[in-house]
Write an enzyme that holds these catalytic residues in place. Sequence first.
Site, short mmCIF file in Angstrom:
data_model
loop_
_atom_site.label_atom_id
_atom_site.label_comp_id
_atom_site.label_asym_id
_atom_site.label_seq_id
_atom_site.Cartn_x
_atom_site.Cartn_y
_atom_site.Cartn_z
CG ASP A 8 15.05 14.78 -17.68
OD1 ASP A 8 16.02 14.99 -18.02
OD2 ASP A 8 14.81 13.79 -16.96
CD GLU A 68 19.38 17.42 -17.82
OE1 GLU A 68 20.41 16.22 -17.99
OE2 GLU A 68 18.78 17.59 -16.89
CG ASP A 141 12.50 10.57 -15.68
OD1 ASP A 141 13.42 10.27 -16.33
OD2 ASP A 141 11.77 9.30 -14.81
#
Length: 157
Positions: A8, A68, A141
């Site tokens: 992330d 991502e 996260d």
Amino acid sequence: MFRILGVDPGTGIVGFGCIDVKGSALELVSAGVIRTSAGQPDEQRLLIIYKEINQIIKEYSPNWISIEKLFFARNVTTAMTVSQSRGVILLAASQANLSVAEYTPLQIKMAITGYGRAEKKQMQEMVRLLLKLDKVPKPDDAADALAAAITHAQFAH
């Protein structure tokens, strides 16, 4: 069996989560965050992210990195710094000859919960259930990075 490192991306905090995929079974290997200080110049923060992601790759030897995709533009400054973080992460993956999979937040939410507008708490609870954990991974996260890894495990089948 194969191993996926989910990431992330961010500048202040980069989440990472590593899972093993054995058939349809998913197993947590490790999860955590890379932190940088807001007061540091961008180039120093990016160097920290680059060095630490390289260390994580070396330690866990994943077959894939699932990251991502940047998919927002409300704050251009934030988008730029997250893009820079993604860049050094992708560079590290490429240098390690790792395959890279990229997923939008919508794709990750659909893969994890079946609903593209799932709330953060729903996502975290599904990550906990899918990995058969006692508690939701912290910080957020790290849970988001695990969601990216799980998404690729589902798409890779």
